[in-house]
Design an enzyme around this catalytic site. Structure first.
Site, PDB file in Angstrom:
ATOM      1  N   TYR A 166      41.582  30.610  36.914  1.00 27.22           N
ATOM      2  CA  TYR A 166      40.402  31.178  37.564  1.00 27.22           C
ATOM      3  C   TYR A 166      40.783  32.002  38.737  1.00 27.22           C
ATOM      4  O   TYR A 166      41.923  32.212  39.034  1.00 27.22           O
ATOM      5  CB  TYR A 166      39.922  29.621  38.328  1.00 27.22           C
ATOM      6  CG  TYR A 166      38.527  30.162  38.801  1.00 27.22           C
ATOM      7  CD1 TYR A 166      37.305  30.363  37.991  1.00 27.22           C
ATOM      8  CD2 TYR A 166      38.262  30.443  40.153  1.00 27.22           C
ATOM      9  CE1 TYR A 166      36.154  30.342  38.596  1.00 27.22           C
ATOM     10  CE2 TYR A 166      37.072  30.622  40.776  1.00 27.22           C
ATOM     11  CZ  TYR A 166      36.013  30.577  39.930  1.00 27.22           C
ATOM     12  OH  TYR A 166      34.675  30.764  40.462  1.00 27.22           O
TER      13      TYR A 166
ATOM     14  N   THR B  33      40.502  32.756  41.629  1.00 25.91           N
ATOM     15  CA  THR B  33      41.123  32.435  42.859  1.00 25.91           C
ATOM     16  C   THR B  33      42.302  32.076  42.971  1.00 25.91           C
ATOM     17  O   THR B  33      43.295  31.907  43.941  1.00 25.91           O
ATOM     18  CB  THR B  33      40.230  31.681  43.644  1.00 25.91           C
ATOM     19  OG1 THR B  33      40.291  30.473  42.889  1.00 25.91           O
ATOM     20  CG2 THR B  33      38.664  31.844  44.108  1.00 25.91           C
ATOM     21  N   LYS B  34      43.069  31.771  41.641  1.00 26.95           N
ATOM     22  CA  LYS B  34      44.309  31.027  41.590  1.00 26.95           C
ATOM     23  C   LYS B  34      45.296  32.232  41.874  1.00 26.95           C
ATOM     24  O   LYS B  34      45.297  33.147  42.063  1.00 26.95           O
ATOM     25  CB  LYS B  34      44.383  30.520  40.267  1.00 26.95           C
ATOM     26  CG  LYS B  34      43.399  29.362  40.014  1.00 26.95           C
ATOM     27  CD  LYS B  34      43.475  28.171  40.928  1.00 26.95           C
ATOM     28  CE  LYS B  34      42.638  26.953  40.401  1.00 26.95           C
ATOM     29  NZ  LYS B  34      41.131  27.005  41.054  1.00 26.95           N
ATOM     30  N   ASN B  35      46.690  31.618  42.060  1.00 22.16           N
ATOM     31  CA  ASN B  35      47.758  32.431  42.296  1.00 22.16           C
ATOM     32  C   ASN B  35      48.005  33.670  41.292  1.00 22.16           C
ATOM     33  O   ASN B  35      48.181  34.547  41.526  1.00 22.16           O
ATOM     34  CB  ASN B  35      48.984  31.758  42.387  1.00 22.16           C
ATOM     35  CG  ASN B  35      49.017  30.952  43.685  1.00 22.16           C
ATOM     36  OD1 ASN B  35      47.914  30.399  44.330  1.00 22.16           O
ATOM     37  ND2 ASN B  35      50.141  30.627  44.328  1.00 22.16           N
TER      38      ASN B  35
END
Ligand SMILES: Cc1ncc(COP(=O)(O)O)c(C=O)c1O
Length: 362
Positions: A176, A178-180
């Site tokens: 997604y 917002t993930k790293n």
């Protein structure tokens, strides 16, 4: 405004997407295969299976482990809802075990007492980028013949005793924005078990092993080559992104006052998907307001533990006291830690939080 999350998309990702569009192969194709191979290598496992999201990765991993109606899966109440909902999708029952207040992760000392004849799996979540305490979890799973499914949706590249999360059991990752790292939407399952990998691939694609022959109930949980092209370009930057997150977290932990900063146990590599502090004495919401007024984005992950979510209490009849998870839900604030922060942003965050601490000295 300093945002709580910021996907970093460069020319590499844009060019890779254009190449896919020009290639004519848009759905699952060679880029998905290449992304899977590179992801497996990054984790240090033999197999990776791309899916449409972290949620579908968890769902498929549970089904491929043979978990279904009448089974219990032990997990944490302090996570994103998908960790537990995926257990419901498989037809099983989530059994919630309280967290360790220092790490926010499932407390291994409490797992043993929750194991019953129905228990089939333990599903720890490596929350905020910090690995769960895997040695005692694996020992319990071995003793009781349980599957371990790691919700590693927030912890790409995190390590426990020198080993990447997602390599202990069956790993499930989210991609997604917002993930790293991101593929816009997407997920990945990681495993060393060839049989599990083969089953995951079938379930991802309508239970189909031979074209239009369907051996079992499956789904369309495929990733597209467009998403895989973005994911591949991002994967090459993961180490650089994680190093920036770790450096930002270090700066914050060194300079912040008046809040409880994240603890990183020995031999854990925390990759700071979130930088989450605790605010005691009922002042959390006042800090949120204070930071909002100063243009600093924050997040509360998560304001309601899963066992207290309306669907779980009203529809499923959960009525549990899990005091550590409930206390964490009342005290946590996540501050910006993403790689796009400047030194000026970090100083602004520190000044605002420390200003709040000075105002509320007691
Ligand atoms: C801990 C955890 N589990 C599962 C998920 C589900 O991932 P996705 O949003 O890709 O379906 C997420 C993502 O938000 C997550 O943070």
């Amino acid at each position: 405004m300093i945002s709580i999350a910021k996907p970093i998309i460069g020319e590499e990702e844009k060019q890779a997407v254009m190449e896919v569009l020009d290639s004519g192969v848009l759905a699952q194709g060679p880029r998905v295969a290449a992304f899977e191979a590179a992801f497996a290598e990054m984790i240090g496992v033999k197999h990776a299976i791309a899916t449409s999201s972290g949620t579908t990765a968890l769902h498929v991993a549970l089904l491929a482990s043979g978990i279904g109606a009448g089974d219990e899966v032990i997990t944490t109440p302090f996570s994103f809802i998908a960790s537990a909902n995926s257990i419901l999708y498989a037809g099983a029952r989530p059994v919630f075990v309280d967290i360790d207040p220092k790490t926010f992760n499932i407390d291994p000392d409490r797992i043993k007492g929750a194991i019953t004849k129905q228990t089939k799996a333990i599903l720890p979540v490596h929350l905020f980028g910090l690995p769960a305490d895997m040695d005692p979890i694996i020992a319990l799973a071995d003793t009781h013949g349980l599957v371990v499914i790691e919700d590693a949706c927030q912890s790409h590249g995190a390590e426990y005793k020198g080993r990447r999360v997602g390599s202990f059991g069956i790993g499930c990752f989210s991609l997604y924005p917002t993930k790293n790292i991101t593929s816009a939407e997407g997920g990945m399952i990681t495993t060393d078990d060839a049989e599990v990998a083969e089953k995951c691939r079938a379930i991802r694609q309508h239970g189909m092993r031979r074209r239009y022959y369907h051996d079992e109930l499956g789904f369309n949980f495929r990733m597209t080559d467009i998403h895989a092209a973005i994911g591949l370009a991002q994967l090459r930057k993961l180490d650089q992104f994680n190093q920036a997150r770790i450096a930002n977290a270090q700066y914050l932990s060194t300079h912040l006052r008046g809040v409880i900063t994240p603890e990183v146990p020995a031999e854990h590599r925390h990759v700071f998907h979130q930088y989450t502090v605790r605010v005691a004495n009922g002042r959390r919401d006042a800090l949120l307001e204070h930071l909002k007024e100063r243009g600093i984005g924050t997040g509360v992950y998560y304001p309601v533990p899963i066992h207290q979510q309306t669907f779980y209490t009203q529809e499923l009849g959960y009525n549990l006291d899990l005091p550590e998870a409930e206390c964490a839900a009342a005290e946590v604030v996540s501050l910006p830690v993403h790689p796009a922060l400047s030194q000026n942003d970090l100083e602004t965050i520190v000044a605002a939080v420390n200003g709040f601490a000075e105002l509320h000295q007691s």
